[in-house]
Design an enzyme around this catalytic site. Sequence first.
Site, PDB file in Angstrom:
ATOM      1  N   ASP A  55       0.872  -1.174   0.000  1.00 54.25           N
ATOM      2  CA  ASP A  55       0.000   0.000   0.000  1.00 54.25           C
ATOM      3  C   ASP A  55       0.914   1.231   0.000  1.00 54.25           C
ATOM      4  O   ASP A  55       2.125   1.111  -0.222  1.00 54.25           O
ATOM      5  CB  ASP A  55      -0.976  -0.036   1.196  1.00 54.25           C
TER       6      ASP A  55
ATOM      7  N   HIS B 242       8.018 -30.911  10.768  1.00 55.00           N
ATOM      8  CA  HIS B 242       7.313 -29.690  10.352  1.00 55.00           C
ATOM      9  C   HIS B 242       6.393 -29.944   9.151  1.00 55.00           C
ATOM     10  O   HIS B 242       5.394 -29.265   8.991  1.00 55.00           O
ATOM     11  CB  HIS B 242       8.316 -28.571  10.069  1.00 55.00           C
TER      12      HIS B 242
HETATM   13  C1  RB5 Z   1      -1.980   2.407   6.678  1.00 57.58           C
HETATM   14  O1  RB5 Z   1      -2.053   3.588   7.397  1.00 57.58           O
HETATM   15  C2  RB5 Z   1      -1.706   1.223   7.607  1.00 57.58           C
HETATM   16  O2  RB5 Z   1      -2.805   0.984   8.398  1.00 57.58           O
HETATM   17  C3  RB5 Z   1      -1.347   0.015   6.797  1.00 57.58           C
HETATM   18  O3  RB5 Z   1      -0.246   0.298   6.010  1.00 57.58           O
HETATM   19  C4  RB5 Z   1      -0.962  -1.254   7.551  1.00 57.58           C
HETATM   20  O4  RB5 Z   1       0.043  -0.993   8.479  1.00 57.58           O
HETATM   21  C5  RB5 Z   1      -2.047  -2.063   8.092  1.00 57.58           C
HETATM   22  O5  RB5 Z   1      -1.836  -3.111   8.699  1.00 57.58           O
END
Ligand code: RB5
Length: 164
Positions: free
Chosen positions: A23, A148
Site C-alpha cells: 500500500d 514440520h
Molecule cells: C496504513 O495507514 C496502515 O494501516 C497500513 O499500512 C498497515 O500498516 C495495516 O496493517
Amino acid sequence: MSLWYFENSFKENKIMKIGIGSDHAGYRLKEELKKQLRKEGYEIVDFGTRNNKSADYPGYGLKVAESVSKKEVERGVLICGTGLGMAIVANKVKGVRAACCNDLFSARLSRLHNDANVLTLGGRILALEFAWEIVTLWLETPFSRGKHSRRINQIKSIEKERFI
Ligand code: RB5
C-alpha cells in the site's frame, strides 16, 4: 543430512519469480526491494500500488496472495505500514502461509518451520538495509521438512475442511 548441506544445496534451486505488492505505507520500500531483487536476477511481478498516494492494502495483498496460490509466482512479498494487515489478508487465501517478519529470527524460522510462501514487512518499521537482510535470508532459507511437514499437512487439512 546436516542442516548446512541442506541449506546450501537448496540455494542451487534458487527461487526466481516473486510477486510483490504494497500500500502507500510500503510503497517506498517496495520500490527499493524491487530494484535490489531485479539486480540479483529475480523476476519480479509488481502488483502495485504505483505511487505513495493513500491506497487500501487488502486489494494488493489479495492479488499477490492469489498469484502465489495459483503458482504463477513462487513466493510473495507484501509491504504495508507494519506488515500486519498484509499478513491478515494474505492468510485468507488457500495455500498461502504468510508470515509477518520484521526481524531476522522470525524470517528464518518462518521458512524452516512454517514453509512460509509470503513474507510481509513493515515499511514504517524497517530501514532498507535491514529489510534487505530479512528478504534475502527469507528467500534463501529452506523448509526443514521432517516433523514440520506433518504440521503443514495439518494446516492443509484445516484449509480443506474450512474452505469452500
Ligand atoms: C496504513 O495507514 C496502515 O494501516 C497500513 O499500512 C498497515 O500498516 C495495516 O496493517
